[in-house]
Design a protein around this motif. Structure first.
Motif, PDB file in Angstrom:
ATOM      1  N   ILE A 131       0.838  -1.209   0.000  1.00 56.46           N
ATOM      2  CA  ILE A 131       0.000   0.000   0.000  1.00 56.46           C
ATOM      3  C   ILE A 131       0.869   1.254   0.000  1.00 56.46           C
ATOM      4  O   ILE A 131       0.619   2.203  -0.757  1.00 56.46           O
ATOM      5  CB  ILE A 131      -0.946  -0.008   1.213  1.00 56.46           C
ATOM      6  N   SER A 132       1.909   1.271   0.838  1.00 59.97           N
ATOM      7  CA  SER A 132       2.793   2.443   0.876  1.00 59.97           C
ATOM      8  C   SER A 132       3.549   2.599  -0.441  1.00 59.97           C
ATOM      9  O   SER A 132       3.761   3.724  -0.908  1.00 59.97           O
ATOM     10  CB  SER A 132       3.776   2.336   2.045  1.00 59.97           C
ATOM     11  N   ALA A 133       3.933   1.475  -1.073  1.00 61.13           N
ATOM     12  CA  ALA A 133       4.619   1.544  -2.367  1.00 61.13           C
ATOM     13  C   ALA A 133       3.690   2.094  -3.439  1.00 61.13           C
ATOM     14  O   ALA A 133       4.119   2.871  -4.311  1.00 61.13           O
ATOM     15  CB  ALA A 133       5.131   0.159  -2.767  1.00 61.13           C
ATOM     16  N   GLN A 134       2.406   1.721  -3.399  1.00 61.23           N
ATOM     17  CA  GLN A 134       1.446   2.259  -4.361  1.00 61.23           C
ATOM     18  C   GLN A 134       1.268   3.764  -4.185  1.00 61.23           C
ATOM     19  O   GLN A 134       1.102   4.497  -5.167  1.00 61.23           O
ATOM     20  CB  GLN A 134       0.099   1.545  -4.207  1.00 61.23           C
ATOM     21  N   CYS A 135       1.321   4.227  -2.943  1.00 64.75           N
ATOM     22  CA  CYS A 135       1.249   5.677  -2.696  1.00 64.75           C
ATOM     23  C   CYS A 135       2.442   6.387  -3.330  1.00 64.75           C
ATOM     24  O   CYS A 135       2.296   7.484  -3.889  1.00 64.75           O
ATOM     25  CB  CYS A 135       1.209   5.960  -1.186  1.00 64.75           C
ATOM     26  N   GLU A 136       3.610   5.782  -3.260  1.00 70.02           N
ATOM     27  CA  GLU A 136       4.805   6.379  -3.876  1.00 70.02           C
ATOM     28  C   GLU A 136       4.702   6.394  -5.393  1.00 70.02           C
ATOM     29  O   GLU A 136       5.121   7.362  -6.045  1.00 70.02           O
ATOM     30  CB  GLU A 136       6.046   5.611  -3.423  1.00 70.02           C
ATOM     31  N   PHE A 143       5.347  -0.231   9.878  1.00 68.01           N
ATOM     32  CA  PHE A 143       4.775  -0.349   8.534  1.00 68.01           C
ATOM     33  C   PHE A 143       3.440   0.388   8.441  1.00 68.01           C
ATOM     34  O   PHE A 143       3.114   0.963   7.394  1.00 68.01           O
ATOM     35  CB  PHE A 143       4.609  -1.823   8.152  1.00 68.01           C
ATOM     36  N   GLY A 144       2.652   0.361   9.538  1.00 66.25           N
ATOM     37  CA  GLY A 144       1.426   1.162   9.547  1.00 66.25           C
ATOM     38  C   GLY A 144       1.720   2.642   9.465  1.00 66.25           C
ATOM     39  O   GLY A 144       1.014   3.394   8.776  1.00 66.25           O
ATOM     40  N   ASN A 145       2.769   3.078  10.161  1.00 63.50           N
ATOM     41  CA  ASN A 145       3.173   4.488  10.127  1.00 63.50           C
ATOM     42  C   ASN A 145       3.656   4.890   8.733  1.00 63.50           C
ATOM     43  O   ASN A 145       3.421   6.025   8.291  1.00 63.50           O
ATOM     44  CB  ASN A 145       4.281   4.714  11.152  1.00 63.50           C
ATOM     45  N   GLU A 146       4.313   3.973   8.019  1.00 67.41           N
ATOM     46  CA  GLU A 146       4.793   4.254   6.665  1.00 67.41           C
ATOM     47  C   GLU A 146       3.626   4.561   5.721  1.00 67.41           C
ATOM     48  O   GLU A 146       3.729   5.456   4.878  1.00 67.41           O
ATOM     49  CB  GLU A 146       5.593   3.058   6.137  1.00 67.41           C
ATOM     50  N   ILE A 147       2.525   3.817   5.872  1.00 70.35           N
ATOM     51  CA  ILE A 147       1.356   4.081   5.018  1.00 70.35           C
ATOM     52  C   ILE A 147       0.833   5.489   5.257  1.00 70.35           C
ATOM     53  O   ILE A 147       0.535   6.231   4.313  1.00 70.35           O
ATOM     54  CB  ILE A 147       0.251   3.040   5.299  1.00 70.35           C
ATOM     55  N   GLU A 148       0.730   5.864   6.518  1.00 68.40           N
ATOM     56  CA  GLU A 148       0.223   7.195   6.856  1.00 68.40           C
ATOM     57  C   GLU A 148       1.145   8.288   6.315  1.00 68.40           C
ATOM     58  O   GLU A 148       0.681   9.296   5.755  1.00 68.40           O
ATOM     59  CB  GLU A 148       0.077   7.322   8.373  1.00 68.40           C
ATOM     60  N   VAL A 149       2.466   8.096   6.463  1.00 69.16           N
ATOM     61  CA  VAL A 149       3.436   9.088   6.001  1.00 69.16           C
ATOM     62  C   VAL A 149       3.395   9.222   4.478  1.00 69.16           C
ATOM     63  O   VAL A 149       3.379  10.334   3.929  1.00 69.16           O
ATOM     64  CB  VAL A 149       4.849   8.708   6.484  1.00 69.16           C
ATOM     65  N   LYS A 150       3.381   8.076   3.769  1.00 67.24           N
ATOM     66  CA  LYS A 150       3.393   8.108   2.294  1.00 67.24           C
ATOM     67  C   LYS A 150       2.103   8.710   1.751  1.00 67.24           C
ATOM     68  O   LYS A 150       2.117   9.418   0.737  1.00 67.24           O
ATOM     69  CB  LYS A 150       3.607   6.709   1.735  1.00 67.24           C
ATOM     70  N   SER A 151       0.965   8.415   2.409  1.00 64.79           N
ATOM     71  CA  SER A 151      -0.295   8.980   1.926  1.00 64.79           C
ATOM     72  C   SER A 151      -0.370  10.490   2.177  1.00 64.79           C
ATOM     73  O   SER A 151      -1.061  11.216   1.460  1.00 64.79           O
ATOM     74  CB  SER A 151      -1.484   8.278   2.589  1.00 64.79           C
ATOM     75  N   TYR A 152       0.357  10.968   3.204  1.00 67.76           N
ATOM     76  CA  TYR A 152       0.445  12.412   3.454  1.00 67.76           C
ATOM     77  C   TYR A 152       1.142  13.138   2.291  1.00 67.76           C
ATOM     78  O   TYR A 152       0.923  14.341   2.077  1.00 67.76           O
ATOM     79  CB  TYR A 152       1.233  12.676   4.734  1.00 67.76           C
ATOM     80  N   MET A 153       1.977  12.427   1.548  1.00 63.85           N
ATOM     81  CA  MET A 153       2.754  13.039   0.468  1.00 63.85           C
ATOM     82  C   MET A 153       1.937  13.241  -0.800  1.00 63.85           C
ATOM     83  O   MET A 153       2.352  13.969  -1.704  1.00 63.85           O
ATOM     84  CB  MET A 153       3.982  12.172   0.171  1.00 63.85           C
ATOM     85  N   ILE A 154       0.787  12.591  -0.914  1.00 62.12           N
ATOM     86  CA  ILE A 154      -0.008  12.676  -2.144  1.00 62.12           C
ATOM     87  C   ILE A 154      -0.504  14.104  -2.410  1.00 62.12           C
ATOM     88  O   ILE A 154      -0.370  14.598  -3.544  1.00 62.12           O
ATOM     89  CB  ILE A 154      -1.182  11.671  -2.105  1.00 62.12           C
ATOM     90  N   PRO A 155      -1.082  14.834  -1.417  1.00 59.90           N
ATOM     91  CA  PRO A 155      -1.491  16.226  -1.698  1.00 59.90           C
ATOM     92  C   PRO A 155      -0.334  17.107  -2.147  1.00 59.90           C
ATOM     93  O   PRO A 155      -0.506  17.980  -3.009  1.00 59.90           O
ATOM     94  CB  PRO A 155      -2.059  16.706  -0.350  1.00 59.90           C
ATOM     95  N   LYS A 156       0.847  16.885  -1.580  1.00 61.56           N
ATOM     96  CA  LYS A 156       2.019  17.656  -1.985  1.00 61.56           C
ATOM     97  C   LYS A 156       2.379  17.363  -3.438  1.00 61.56           C
ATOM     98  O   LYS A 156       2.746  18.268  -4.209  1.00 61.56           O
ATOM     99  CB  LYS A 156       3.196  17.347  -1.070  1.00 61.56           C
TER     100      LYS A 156
END
Length: 379
Positions: free
Chosen positions: A206-211, A302-315
């Protein structure tokens, strides 16, 4: 570019799950064949039988706080392993469907740059898998070999306190019980370890898909901005669906893991406080506590990574070339930006979120339980 198979990084993981009866071949589920019989036999005789012997033993030692905690802090992990198997097998068709969905074009890295981007989370997962495996296998080896290392064969002490309908201090009863516990704990360990790391892998996906989505958004060009933006919106929608389905599958497992690990850490610290000198028993308990802490840390990390990576999408949306676009395209971009403002989170039935802050809270809770046990024992 060559098609990327998301099953390749977790191939060893799936192979080990298959060895303990938890992963039928391919994308199919259980069929009426020898593998189904093997899975049922393993669950009943190994996992179920080992848990039953430890639960019955609790009724024989409940008046002795030291013996009771020694039984409970291992039994809780083994009972959780049985619960994990149930939820995992029940959701196996959905899990295999997710892997099948991940191998569609929408979720693939589309450029060499994106291939390099996803290598980082893949390497982190592999490193976590290797380190966690070393800690857990060393821990179980200590548990199973401790009676031999302490030269306590004459006392006929088994690796784990359990009740059996025969005298385990006599031969060949002792040897049979020892081999049974040896097989049980290694089977449970392999299943538990690879179920946990598979959950970590899905969170990593999931975090990789966000990236990948962030890279697509940053590199929207003027020529194909509108059509590619629509693809990004659909990709984001599928990521949200993937996260929701994954969370629904694993939330009860995560809740049980956090609860039992917190209790197990507190009970292990209590057991360590009762040991006067450094010996193999102390090392075994310390290794067990290290494994529990690592397990909870990886869940939260790993749960924290999803939250961090998804925060980057608006940017990433803001970094695209949106100034020169038409009003309709800008409107779609604004809607996507608003939807991305709420980060993706993995929760345990919405009681708490997997994050590093949760990990700190778990450590505090474990210490509070340990302090309570120490106070009761001192009285």
């Amino acid at each position: 570019m060559e098609k990327f198979d998301w099953r390749c990084p977790i191939r060893i993981n799936l192979l080990l799950l298959r060895s303990v009866g938890l992963w039928p071949r391919g994308y199919g589920v259980y069929k009426r064949n020898f593998y189904l019989f093997y899975s049922i036999f393993t669950t009943i005789t190994i996992v179920g039988g080992h848990n039953l012997s430890q639960v019955i033993n609790i009724f024989y030692v409940y008046t002795d706080l030291e013996a009771l905690t020694a039984t409970i802090f291992v039994a809780t992990t083994n009972i959780l392993a049985l619960i994990k198997r149930y939820f995992f097998v029940r959701n196996l068709p959905v899990l295999k469907e997710i892997l099948k969905t991940l191998n569609t074009h929408q979720f693939h890295p589309k450029t060499l740059r994106q291939m390099k981007i996803i290598q980082t989370p893949l390497r982190r997962w592999k490193l976590a898998y290797i380190c966690f495996s070393i800690i857990v296998y060393f821990n179980v080896a200590m548990w199973t070999l401790e009676p031999l290392l302490d030269n306590m064969i004459k006392n006929r002490r088994l690796p784990f306190q359990a009740w059996y309908p025969f005298d385990t201090r006599r031969s060949p009863n002792y040897e049979i019980a020892y081999c049974y516990q040896f097989i049980c704990i290694w089977n449970i360990t392999i299943a538990n370890l690879n179920l946990d790391t598979l959950i970590f892998a899905f969170m990593m996906f999931i975090s990789a898909q966000c990236e990948i989505l962030c890279d697509d958004l940053r590199n929207l060009n003027n020529d194909t901005f509108g059509p590619r933006l629509i693809q990004c919106i659909k990709h984001h929608k599928e990521i949200l669906r993937l996260a929701k389905v994954t969370n629904n599958i694993f939330n009860f497992i995560i809740l049980g893991q956090i609860a039992t690990s917190t209790a197990a850490i507190a009970l292990t610290m209590f057991q360590l406080s009762l040991i006067d000198s450094l010996n193999t028993t102390a090392l075994t308990h310390f290794a067990y506590m290290t494994g529990m802490l690592t397990e909870i840390l990886l869940y939260c990390w790993f749960g924290n990574e999803i939250e961090v990576k998804s925060y980057m999408i608006p940017k990433a949306v803001y970094e695209s070339q949106w100034l020169q676009q038409s009003r309709s395209v800008a409107k779609n971009l604004l809607i996507l930006g608003c939807r991305c403002r709420k980060p993706i989170k993995i929760t345990a039935i919405n009681l708490f979120t997997l994050s590093l802050q949760t990990f700190i809270a778990i450590l505090r809770s474990a210490w509070s339980y340990f302090a309570l046990l120490s106070t009761i024992n001192s009285k």
